[in-house]
Write a protein that holds these residues in place. Sequence first.
Motif, PDB file in Angstrom:
ATOM      1  N   THR A  85      -5.853  21.616 -30.371  1.00  0.00           N
ATOM      2  CA  THR A  85      -6.612  22.353 -31.374  1.00  0.00           C
ATOM      3  C   THR A  85      -5.647  23.211 -32.191  1.00  0.00           C
ATOM      4  O   THR A  85      -4.492  23.423 -31.801  1.00  0.00           O
ATOM      5  CB  THR A  85      -7.658  23.267 -30.716  1.00  0.00           C
ATOM      6  N   HIS A 144      -5.853  26.344 -32.483  1.00  0.00           N
ATOM      7  CA  HIS A 144      -5.571  27.493 -31.617  1.00  0.00           C
ATOM      8  C   HIS A 144      -4.432  27.184 -30.640  1.00  0.00           C
ATOM      9  O   HIS A 144      -3.528  28.009 -30.451  1.00  0.00           O
ATOM     10  CB  HIS A 144      -6.844  27.896 -30.864  1.00  0.00           C
ATOM     11  N   GLU A 145      -4.475  26.015 -30.021  1.00  0.00           N
ATOM     12  CA  GLU A 145      -3.431  25.637 -29.063  1.00  0.00           C
ATOM     13  C   GLU A 145      -2.073  25.482 -29.736  1.00  0.00           C
ATOM     14  O   GLU A 145      -1.048  25.913 -29.184  1.00  0.00           O
ATOM     15  CB  GLU A 145      -3.824  24.339 -28.350  1.00  0.00           C
ATOM     16  N   ASP A 181      -0.731  28.943 -30.460  1.00  0.00           N
ATOM     17  CA  ASP A 181      -0.234  29.564 -29.229  1.00  0.00           C
ATOM     18  C   ASP A 181       1.124  28.992 -28.825  1.00  0.00           C
ATOM     19  O   ASP A 181       2.031  29.732 -28.447  1.00  0.00           O
ATOM     20  CB  ASP A 181      -1.222  29.362 -28.074  1.00  0.00           C
ATOM     21  N   LYS A 196       0.267  32.436 -36.249  1.00  0.00           N
ATOM     22  CA  LYS A 196      -1.165  32.633 -36.436  1.00  0.00           C
ATOM     23  C   LYS A 196      -1.851  31.302 -36.741  1.00  0.00           C
ATOM     24  O   LYS A 196      -1.237  30.384 -37.284  1.00  0.00           O
ATOM     25  CB  LYS A 196      -1.420  33.608 -37.577  1.00  0.00           C
ATOM     26  N   GLU A 197      -3.120  31.226 -36.405  1.00  0.00           N
ATOM     27  CA  GLU A 197      -3.895  30.018 -36.684  1.00  0.00           C
ATOM     28  C   GLU A 197      -3.927  29.728 -38.184  1.00  0.00           C
ATOM     29  O   GLU A 197      -3.908  28.566 -38.590  1.00  0.00           O
ATOM     30  CB  GLU A 197      -5.318  30.165 -36.146  1.00  0.00           C
TER      31      GLU A 197
END
Length: 58
Positions: free
Chosen positions: A8, A10-11, A14, A19-20
Motif C-alpha cells: 500500500t 502507507h507501507e 513507512d 510521507k504518504e
Amino acid sequence: MLRKPLLTVHEVADLLKVKEATVRQWIRDRQLRAVKFGREWRVAHVDLETFINQNANR
C-alpha cells in the motif's frame, strides 16, 4: 503469479521513511509504477526496487 503481496502507499511510505503524500506524488508523476484498485494504489515489490535503483546516488 504474485509471490509477494502488493504494498500500500502507507507501507511504501513507512519503508522509505517519507510521507504518504510524497509516494502519491511519485505515482502521479509516473516515477513510481503502481496499480489502482478502486480508490487505493498498490505497488509491487519489484517496482519499488526498480524505483529505488533508478534514484540511487551513484
